[in-house]
Design a protein around this motif. Sequence first.
Motif, PDB file in Angstrom:
ATOM      1  N   VAL A 148      17.212  58.484  29.548  1.00 27.94           N
ATOM      2  CA  VAL A 148      18.428  57.950  28.792  1.00 27.94           C
ATOM      3  C   VAL A 148      18.249  58.011  27.510  1.00 27.94           C
TER       4      VAL A 148
ATOM      5  N   VAL B 148      10.765  52.341  21.937  1.00 25.64           N
ATOM      6  CA  VAL B 148      11.199  51.840  23.066  1.00 25.64           C
ATOM      7  C   VAL B 148      10.606  52.191  24.301  1.00 25.64           C
TER       8      VAL B 148
ATOM      9  N   GLU C 153       8.392  50.686  26.542  1.00 27.07           N
ATOM     10  CA  GLU C 153       7.267  49.779  27.406  1.00 27.07           C
ATOM     11  C   GLU C 153       7.063  48.761  26.257  1.00 27.07           C
TER      12      GLU C 153
ATOM     13  N   PHE D 132       8.356  40.058  26.150  1.00 28.10           N
ATOM     14  CA  PHE D 132       8.470  40.676  27.364  1.00 28.10           C
ATOM     15  C   PHE D 132       7.097  40.158  28.031  1.00 28.10           C
TER      16      PHE D 132
ATOM     17  N   ASN E 207       5.486  51.794  35.256  1.00 28.94           N
ATOM     18  CA  ASN E 207       5.891  52.198  34.087  1.00 28.94           C
ATOM     19  C   ASN E 207       4.806  52.961  33.331  1.00 28.94           C
TER      20      ASN E 207
ATOM     21  N   LEU F 281       9.675  55.355  34.166  1.00 28.96           N
ATOM     22  CA  LEU F 281       9.807  54.623  35.346  1.00 28.96           C
ATOM     23  C   LEU F 281       9.429  55.444  36.425  1.00 28.96           C
TER      24      LEU F 281
HETATM   25  C1  WT7 Z   1      12.641  49.821  31.830  1.00 31.51           C
HETATM   26  C2  WT7 Z   1      13.825  50.583  31.591  1.00 31.51           C
HETATM   27  C3  WT7 Z   1      15.685  52.634  27.850  1.00 31.51           C
HETATM   28  C4  WT7 Z   1      14.817  53.081  27.294  1.00 31.51           C
HETATM   29  C5  WT7 Z   1      13.781  53.926  28.152  1.00 31.51           C
HETATM   30  C6  WT7 Z   1      13.588  53.431  29.425  1.00 31.51           C
HETATM   31  C7  WT7 Z   1      10.818  48.878  30.262  1.00 31.51           C
HETATM   32  C8  WT7 Z   1      11.938  49.372  28.017  1.00 31.51           C
HETATM   33  C9  WT7 Z   1      10.915  48.131  26.704  1.00 31.51           C
HETATM   34  C10 WT7 Z   1      10.333  47.368  25.798  1.00 31.51           C
HETATM   35  C11 WT7 Z   1       8.787  46.365  27.185  1.00 31.51           C
HETATM   36  C12 WT7 Z   1      10.344  47.867  28.012  1.00 31.51           C
HETATM   37  C13 WT7 Z   1      11.480  47.624  31.177  1.00 31.51           C
HETATM   38  C14 WT7 Z   1      12.940  48.485  31.572  1.00 31.51           C
HETATM   39  N1  WT7 Z   1      11.182  48.497  28.879  1.00 31.51           N
HETATM   40  N2  WT7 Z   1      11.878  48.910  26.812  1.00 31.51           N
HETATM   41  N3  WT7 Z   1      10.829  47.483  24.345  1.00 31.51           N
HETATM   42  N4  WT7 Z   1       9.375  46.323  26.064  1.00 31.51           N
HETATM   43  N5  WT7 Z   1       9.493  46.973  28.379  1.00 31.51           N
HETATM   44  O1  WT7 Z   1      14.732  53.395  30.445  1.00 31.51           O
HETATM   45  O2  WT7 Z   1      13.617  54.312  32.344  1.00 31.51           O
HETATM   46  O3  WT7 Z   1      15.680  52.709  32.602  1.00 31.51           O
HETATM   47  O4  WT7 Z   1      13.411  51.900  31.672  1.00 31.51           O
HETATM   48  O5  WT7 Z   1      11.596  49.979  30.632  1.00 31.51           O
HETATM   49  O6  WT7 Z   1      10.645  47.721  32.352  1.00 31.51           O
HETATM   50  O7  WT7 Z   1      13.554  47.695  32.379  1.00 31.51           O
HETATM   51  P1  WT7 Z   1      14.200  53.029  31.756  1.00 31.51           P
END
Ligand code: WT7
Length: 582
Positions: A251, A324, A326, A461, A470, A475
Amino acid sequence: MSNIGSYEKRIRNFSWDTAGEILNWKEGELLNIGDICSDRICRMGKGEKPALIWEGFGDRSSTYTFNDLKAYSNGFARFLTEQGIEPGDRVCIFMDKIPSLYFSFLGILKMGGIAQPLFSAFGDESLEVRLAGAGTKAILTTGKHVRKVRKIRDRLPQLKKVIVVEGNPDKLKEGEIFFDVEEAPRIDEFEVYRSGPETPSVLHFTSGTTGQPKGALHVHNSIWGQALTTSWVLDLRDDDVYWCTADPGWVTGTSYGIIGPWSLGATQCVLDSGFTSNRWYKFIQDNRITVWYSAPTAIRALMKDGDEVVGSYDLSSLRHLASVGEPLNPEAVIWSGEVFGGLRFHDTFWQTETGAMMISNYPGMEIKPGSMGKPFPGIEAAVLDLATHEPIEEPGKVGLIAFRPGWPSMFRQYWKKPDIYRSKFVGAAEDAMPEDLRQDRNLWYVSGDRASIDADGYFWFVGRDDDVINTGGHLVGPFEIESALVEHEAIAEAAAVGKPDEVNMEVVKAFVTLKPGYEPSDELELDIMNFIRKRLSPLAMPQEIEYRDKLPKTRSGKIVRRYLKAIEWGEDVGDLSTLSDE
Ligand code: WT7
């Protein structure tokens, strides 16, 4: 002065209509992301401005203007229409980050289709699950990746068209169509589909803890959130040269690698080649990149390669950095400040489901290294008590990150999975429909992550609330890996968990029991790894396999991943009273 100016002021006077002002969009006008990101920019007189600066492996490169973006996306829109693809049909984009990926994405939206981008490193099984799940009607791919489609095509009766957009047309098999948009006649005018705010636009598959991946469905209205966050968080302006390192199979690569920047008419750069720090820094230097959106894993990899490499390039064009995917560790924030002339990476938090940034560090606001920042104006965010699901008032106490439904870029459903959609909302009635849930301000949408809020309102977080792995910001669902593992001839039972990793945060580790007649060995381990890499992806491939005589299970026979994961992380294994003691 940054685009956002004062965060506090923006909160006080917030309205999503500001996005319409930024886009110069008037009530009653056509709302189609494909049009907004290309034709509209041309109508504003910026047709000759570079839209895409592309570099591939070796020294392949090309530059496309907004006029080109318009014509080539029209080319795809026209071609798909001629092929009998209709509004609402799912069209998968399965290719590397080549220019046609970007053209076809906008082209699909222009003809009313639903774009379903998938990461090109996916193996045939990952692909099959997602195409079957979405009932995909057409797939756009390249000579390099079409083999994987051939393997599964017989099992996908709904997949009517396999279209190869790059490669050697002589190598196609029966039933495959070749279409090279840059070779085809240029289509300067196409009548864009009259979509409205709630017309479906993009379908991104995302992994959960149980079951196969789910398709998060977005609508054209999402552009409100994507444009405004691109302006206020990434601080993107007309004269910026922007680089989002993400692949549109995920995304970030669509919301901020296509929609956000082009809706604002910015020039963006795409690098379609493997990672090396030298190549990355050179890319920034040569293209005079000003705004850079990347991910913690990449930042840690750059850090590891040392400060000397950074010093050998002229990176003085950079003015704003964000991250963004993790947790962004404080060391990475501090390091970036030291090596990039005082610029620090601004962490942002969001998900496939949220469609746009939800919690961020804003230009001009103090960064607390290690914190994700504060909710975007217009977003009501909280952490909910783990047991009661009531918002926690006390600073520092850990709970579930949750948002009040109703923001523009929120996902509208999980494709054909209304029950799972409903399960993401605290307080939802048993028979609530997706369209009721997504705007009910009495509910909370629960993200599946844990965090705390400090006394200044900054979010910190803590970790995921489930078993999803992750790895490098991607994911990976343990269920998908386990299902593939037990298809291997030697494996009886399997559990997949995340194990700590210095650069990728987590990598996959598999615990397996073998069928009678098989013995643990290094060759078998390699064979299993390759088996998963080919079927699923390099991301899902276990970096370690541990052979066990048996796996921990509940009395009802369910494998307890939680237990294996806790051991991996050296954590307290918790209450084991429900485990079977056989
Ligand atoms: C999950 C979402 C949306 C961008 C890419 C991933 C983790 C996302 C952070 C952050 C810690 C984060 C969470 C979230 N995540 N940004 N800044 N700090 N964890 O999209 O594949 O839907 O993953 O990524 O666990 O729920 P996604």
